[in-house]
Motif scaffolding. Structure first.
Motif, PDB file in Angstrom:
ATOM      1  N   LEU A   1      -2.998  -6.298 -10.783  1.00  0.00           N
ATOM      2  CA  LEU A   1      -3.479  -4.922 -10.852  1.00  0.00           C
ATOM      3  C   LEU A   1      -3.237  -4.349 -12.248  1.00  0.00           C
ATOM      4  N   THR A   2      -4.298  -3.858 -12.844  1.00  0.00           N
ATOM      5  CA  THR A   2      -4.184  -3.236 -14.161  1.00  0.00           C
ATOM      6  C   THR A   2      -3.594  -1.837 -14.011  1.00  0.00           C
ATOM      7  N   GLU A   3      -3.167  -1.269 -15.119  1.00  0.00           N
ATOM      8  CA  GLU A   3      -2.638   0.092 -15.095  1.00  0.00           C
ATOM      9  C   GLU A   3      -3.718   1.078 -14.650  1.00  0.00           C
ATOM     10  N   LYS A   4      -4.952   0.833 -15.033  1.00  0.00           N
ATOM     11  CA  LYS A   4      -6.069   1.692 -14.628  1.00  0.00           C
ATOM     12  C   LYS A   4      -6.228   1.690 -13.108  1.00  0.00           C
ATOM     13  N   ILE A   5      -6.155   0.518 -12.499  1.00  0.00           N
ATOM     14  CA  ILE A   5      -6.282   0.403 -11.047  1.00  0.00           C
ATOM     15  C   ILE A   5      -5.107   1.098 -10.355  1.00  0.00           C
ATOM     16  N   LYS A   6      -3.902   0.861 -10.855  1.00  0.00           N
ATOM     17  CA  LYS A   6      -2.717   1.517 -10.277  1.00  0.00           C
ATOM     18  C   LYS A   6      -2.838   3.038 -10.361  1.00  0.00           C
ATOM     19  N   LEU A   7      -3.321   3.534 -11.490  1.00  0.00           N
ATOM     20  CA  LEU A   7      -3.484   4.974 -11.669  1.00  0.00           C
ATOM     21  C   LEU A   7      -4.533   5.531 -10.712  1.00  0.00           C
TER      22      LEU A   7
ATOM     23  N   ILE B   1      -5.353   4.342  -7.758  1.00  0.00           N
ATOM     24  CA  ILE B   1      -4.757   4.336  -6.422  1.00  0.00           C
ATOM     25  C   ILE B   1      -3.768   5.495  -6.282  1.00  0.00           C
ATOM     26  N   LYS B   2      -2.922   5.681  -7.286  1.00  0.00           N
ATOM     27  CA  LYS B   2      -1.932   6.759  -7.257  1.00  0.00           C
ATOM     28  C   LYS B   2      -2.609   8.124  -7.173  1.00  0.00           C
ATOM     29  N   ASN B   3      -3.637   8.337  -7.968  1.00  0.00           N
ATOM     30  CA  ASN B   3      -4.338   9.624  -7.964  1.00  0.00           C
ATOM     31  C   ASN B   3      -4.995   9.904  -6.617  1.00  0.00           C
ATOM     32  N   HIS B   4      -5.551   8.877  -6.006  1.00  0.00           N
ATOM     33  CA  HIS B   4      -6.161   9.037  -4.678  1.00  0.00           C
ATOM     34  C   HIS B   4      -5.086   9.416  -3.652  1.00  0.00           C
ATOM     35  N   ALA B   5      -3.949   8.740  -3.722  1.00  0.00           N
ATOM     36  CA  ALA B   5      -2.854   9.026  -2.789  1.00  0.00           C
ATOM     37  C   ALA B   5      -2.306  10.441  -2.993  1.00  0.00           C
ATOM     38  N   LEU B   6      -2.196  10.878  -4.241  1.00  0.00           N
ATOM     39  CA  LEU B   6      -1.681  12.225  -4.509  1.00  0.00           C
ATOM     40  C   LEU B   6      -2.661  13.308  -4.068  1.00  0.00           C
ATOM     41  N   LYS B   7      -3.931  13.012  -4.128  1.00  0.00           N
ATOM     42  CA  LYS B   7      -4.952  13.971  -3.708  1.00  0.00           C
ATOM     43  C   LYS B   7      -4.854  14.273  -2.216  1.00  0.00           C
ATOM     44  N   TYR B   8      -4.460  13.256  -1.432  1.00  0.00           N
ATOM     45  CA  TYR B   8      -4.355  13.396   0.024  1.00  0.00           C
ATOM     46  C   TYR B   8      -2.940  13.063   0.468  1.00  0.00           C
ATOM     47  N   LYS B   9      -1.947  13.649  -0.178  1.00  0.00           N
ATOM     48  CA  LYS B   9      -0.565  13.247   0.052  1.00  0.00           C
ATOM     49  C   LYS B   9      -0.034  13.509   1.453  1.00  0.00           C
ATOM     50  N   ASP B  10      -0.705  14.338   2.235  1.00  0.00           N
ATOM     51  CA  ASP B  10      -0.259  14.583   3.603  1.00  0.00           C
ATOM     52  C   ASP B  10      -0.963  13.678   4.610  1.00  0.00           C
ATOM     53  N   LYS B  11      -1.777  12.746   4.124  1.00  0.00           N
ATOM     54  CA  LYS B  11      -2.543  11.852   5.003  1.00  0.00           C
ATOM     55  C   LYS B  11      -2.409  10.394   4.558  1.00  0.00           C
ATOM     56  N   GLU B  12      -2.730   9.490   5.472  1.00  0.00           N
ATOM     57  CA  GLU B  12      -2.853   8.087   5.114  1.00  0.00           C
ATOM     58  C   GLU B  12      -4.121   7.941   4.279  1.00  0.00           C
TER      59      GLU B  12
ATOM     60  N   LYS C   1     -18.627  -6.192 -13.955  1.00  0.00           N
ATOM     61  CA  LYS C   1     -17.972  -7.502 -14.046  1.00  0.00           C
ATOM     62  C   LYS C   1     -16.460  -7.367 -14.185  1.00  0.00           C
ATOM     63  N   GLU C   2     -15.883  -6.467 -13.362  1.00  0.00           N
ATOM     64  CA  GLU C   2     -14.437  -6.268 -13.363  1.00  0.00           C
ATOM     65  C   GLU C   2     -13.980  -5.794 -11.990  1.00  0.00           C
ATOM     66  N   ILE C   3     -12.688  -5.898 -11.758  1.00  0.00           N
ATOM     67  CA  ILE C   3     -12.117  -5.399 -10.506  1.00  0.00           C
ATOM     68  C   ILE C   3     -12.015  -3.885 -10.605  1.00  0.00           C
ATOM     69  N   SER C   4     -12.464  -3.205  -9.553  1.00  0.00           N
ATOM     70  CA  SER C   4     -12.479  -1.748  -9.517  1.00  0.00           C
ATOM     71  C   SER C   4     -11.918  -1.251  -8.190  1.00  0.00           C
ATOM     72  N   THR C   5     -11.682   0.045  -8.130  1.00  0.00           N
ATOM     73  CA  THR C   5     -11.224   0.682  -6.892  1.00  0.00           C
ATOM     74  C   THR C   5     -12.344   1.535  -6.311  1.00  0.00           C
ATOM     75  N   PHE C   6     -12.296   1.671  -5.005  1.00  0.00           N
ATOM     76  CA  PHE C   6     -13.253   2.527  -4.302  1.00  0.00           C
ATOM     77  C   PHE C   6     -12.473   3.279  -3.236  1.00  0.00           C
ATOM     78  N   PRO C   7     -12.164   4.556  -3.467  1.00  0.00           N
ATOM     79  CA  PRO C   7     -11.449   5.325  -2.452  1.00  0.00           C
ATOM     80  C   PRO C   7     -12.347   5.579  -1.250  1.00  0.00           C
ATOM     81  N   ALA C   8     -11.841   5.276  -0.073  1.00  0.00           N
ATOM     82  CA  ALA C   8     -12.632   5.425   1.153  1.00  0.00           C
ATOM     83  C   ALA C   8     -12.244   6.713   1.879  1.00  0.00           C
ATOM     84  N   ILE C   9     -13.098   7.114   2.785  1.00  0.00           N
ATOM     85  CA  ILE C   9     -12.856   8.287   3.611  1.00  0.00           C
ATOM     86  C   ILE C   9     -12.085   7.864   4.859  1.00  0.00           C
TER      87      ILE C   9
END
Length: 70
Positions: A2-8, A10-21, A33-41
């Motif tokens: 996991l790159t720092e960009k990917i970790k960031l 994930i962290k930002n998504h978690a902080l946005k919804y910190k009271d939920k899974e 042509k790279e690994i990316s994140t996709f925040p789901a609902i």
């Protein structure tokens, strides 16, 4: 690995919804042509206890590339 960009992302998504899974995907973006994140609902009836991924999120990320992890 996991790159720092990917970790960031994930962290930002978690902080946005910190009271939920939170949930999302790691995928290989066929356009960038790279690994990316996709925040789901989280469609769970009890989102503070567990998550249930919205099927539309799955379809959207599947069109972008190959899913590597949930």
């Amino acid at each position: 690995m996991l790159t720092e960009k990917i970790k960031l992302n994930i962290k930002n998504h978690a902080l946005k919804y910190k009271d939920k899974e939170v949930c999302g995907f790691l995928y290989f973006d066929k356009y960038k042509k790279e690994i990316s994140t996709f925040p789901a609902i989280n469609k769970s009836n009890r989102p503070n206890v567990h998550f249930s991924i919205d099927p539309v999120s799955y379809l959207e990320v599947n069109n972008l590339g190959d899913i590597l992890a949930v």
